[in-house]
Design a protein around this motif. Sequence first.
Motif, PDB file in Angstrom:
ATOM      1  N   VAL A 111      89.688   1.963  35.851  1.00 10.44           N
ATOM      2  CA  VAL A 111      88.897   3.114  35.413  1.00 10.44           C
ATOM      3  C   VAL A 111      87.571   3.059  36.148  1.00 10.44           C
ATOM      4  CG1 VAL A 111      87.782   4.241  33.465  1.00 10.44           C
ATOM      5  CG2 VAL A 111      89.982   3.109  33.140  1.00 10.44           C
ATOM      6  N   ARG A 112      87.250   4.123  36.894  1.00 11.91           N
ATOM      7  CA  ARG A 112      86.036   4.130  37.689  1.00 11.91           C
ATOM      8  C   ARG A 112      84.841   4.512  36.819  1.00 11.91           C
ATOM      9  NH1 ARG A 112      86.967   3.993  43.151  1.00 11.91           N
ATOM     10  NH2 ARG A 112      84.795   3.315  43.159  1.00 11.91           N
ATOM     11  N   VAL A 113      83.850   3.640  36.795  1.00 11.61           N
ATOM     12  CA  VAL A 113      82.601   3.928  36.087  1.00 11.61           C
ATOM     13  C   VAL A 113      81.459   3.727  37.076  1.00 11.61           C
ATOM     14  CG1 VAL A 113      83.498   3.260  33.837  1.00 11.61           C
ATOM     15  CG2 VAL A 113      82.391   1.543  35.276  1.00 11.61           C
ATOM     16  N   LEU A 159      80.247  -3.497  28.266  1.00 13.53           N
ATOM     17  CA  LEU A 159      81.433  -4.347  28.058  1.00 13.53           C
ATOM     18  C   LEU A 159      82.704  -3.513  28.010  1.00 13.53           C
ATOM     19  CD1 LEU A 159      80.086  -6.950  25.474  1.00 13.53           C
ATOM     20  CD2 LEU A 159      80.599  -7.329  27.882  1.00 13.53           C
ATOM     21  N   ASP A 160      82.622  -2.341  27.401  1.00 11.13           N
ATOM     22  CA  ASP A 160      83.786  -1.452  27.360  1.00 11.13           C
ATOM     23  C   ASP A 160      84.192  -1.009  28.763  1.00 11.13           C
ATOM     24  OD1 ASP A 160      84.063  -1.576  24.648  1.00 11.13           O
ATOM     25  OD2 ASP A 160      83.046   0.326  24.228  1.00 11.13           O
ATOM     26  N   SER A 161      83.216  -0.881  29.651  1.00 12.28           N
ATOM     27  CA  SER A 161      83.490  -0.366  30.995  1.00 12.28           C
ATOM     28  C   SER A 161      84.339  -1.302  31.828  1.00 12.28           C
ATOM     29  CB  SER A 161      82.181  -0.082  31.736  1.00 12.28           C
ATOM     30  OG  SER A 161      81.564  -1.291  32.169  1.00 12.28           O
ATOM     31  N   ILE A 162      84.336  -2.599  31.505  1.00  8.36           N
ATOM     32  CA  ILE A 162      85.113  -3.550  32.306  1.00  8.36           C
ATOM     33  C   ILE A 162      86.374  -4.015  31.591  1.00  8.36           C
ATOM     34  CG2 ILE A 162      83.161  -4.385  33.667  1.00  8.36           C
ATOM     35  CD1 ILE A 162      83.005  -6.785  31.808  1.00  8.36           C
ATOM     36  N   CYS A 163      86.667  -3.404  30.447  1.00  8.85           N
ATOM     37  CA  CYS A 163      87.922  -3.710  29.760  1.00  8.85           C
ATOM     38  C   CYS A 163      89.055  -2.968  30.467  1.00  8.85           C
ATOM     39  CB  CYS A 163      87.860  -3.268  28.291  1.00  8.85           C
ATOM     40  SG  CYS A 163      86.794  -4.303  27.276  1.00  8.85           S
ATOM     41  N   GLU A 164      90.105  -3.672  30.757  1.00  8.10           N
ATOM     42  CA  GLU A 164      91.236  -3.048  31.427  1.00  8.10           C
ATOM     43  C   GLU A 164      91.998  -2.148  30.446  1.00  8.10           C
ATOM     44  OE1 GLU A 164      92.093  -3.092  34.608  1.00  8.10           O
ATOM     45  OE2 GLU A 164      90.296  -4.273  34.997  1.00  8.10           O
TER      46      GLU A 164
END
Length: 258
Positions: A111-113, A159-164
């Motif tokens: 997911v791109r952030v 932290l949510d942004s790097i959860c797969e």
Amino acid sequence: MQGKVELCGVNTSKLPLLKNAQMRELIAAAQSGDSKARDKLINGNLRLVLSVIQKFSGRGESMDDLFQVGCIGLIKAIDCFDLSQNVQFSTYGVPMISGELRRFLRDHGAVRVSRSTRDTAYRVLQVKERLTAEFGREPDVDAIAKALGIKRSEVVFALDSICEPVSLYEPVYSDSGESVCVMDQIGDTKNTDEHWLEQIALDEAVSRLNEREKRILSLRFYMGKTQTEVAREIGISQAQVSRLEKNAIGRIKKELGS
């Protein structure tokens, strides 16, 4: 890791170990263009790469891919190491390898952030690791936010942004050949068969109204206008709007069996 471990075709149990004096000699030669010295340095530090990538496992990326990225960081460390500084190569190499891995994970996530959010996420992970070592337990979100000087919500979002992401068809339980997937654990009270049938019946009932009745209901219940506003727009009295609305709703209820 013990025993024979194959990563990218390399048997890590047989990798050579280099002493500090050997390391400095080889680095000097490699930086002068000696390709054989460079190869010896890379092979002699693959254990270092392996130890670093363990901290980045469990994020949905292939360990082989992480190993290769770690090797790129190792090569950069060899090229940039300053022999005039009285420090061991590993002290300089570990941050270089870790940085290369962080950039890879930041730029190749499923997911791109934004880059700033991912950078915050890895700062959060670093602080989390440091506080865990200091406190002897995992710190809470408030402690991490305070250490970084940012809002609690920023820590959570980072932290949510790097959860797969997890596939809806990912098995969460298996017994006797039958698996329960994530999808089976998700409830949806809105998109049920009963709801769809009711929606179809409603659409059919509305389709039987005349154009004026449809327009009145649309203006009243979709656009939220008052009966007076509808009357002004259509060009009839408010009493007529009220009667037509009541009749239309009554016919729809009759169609639905209410």
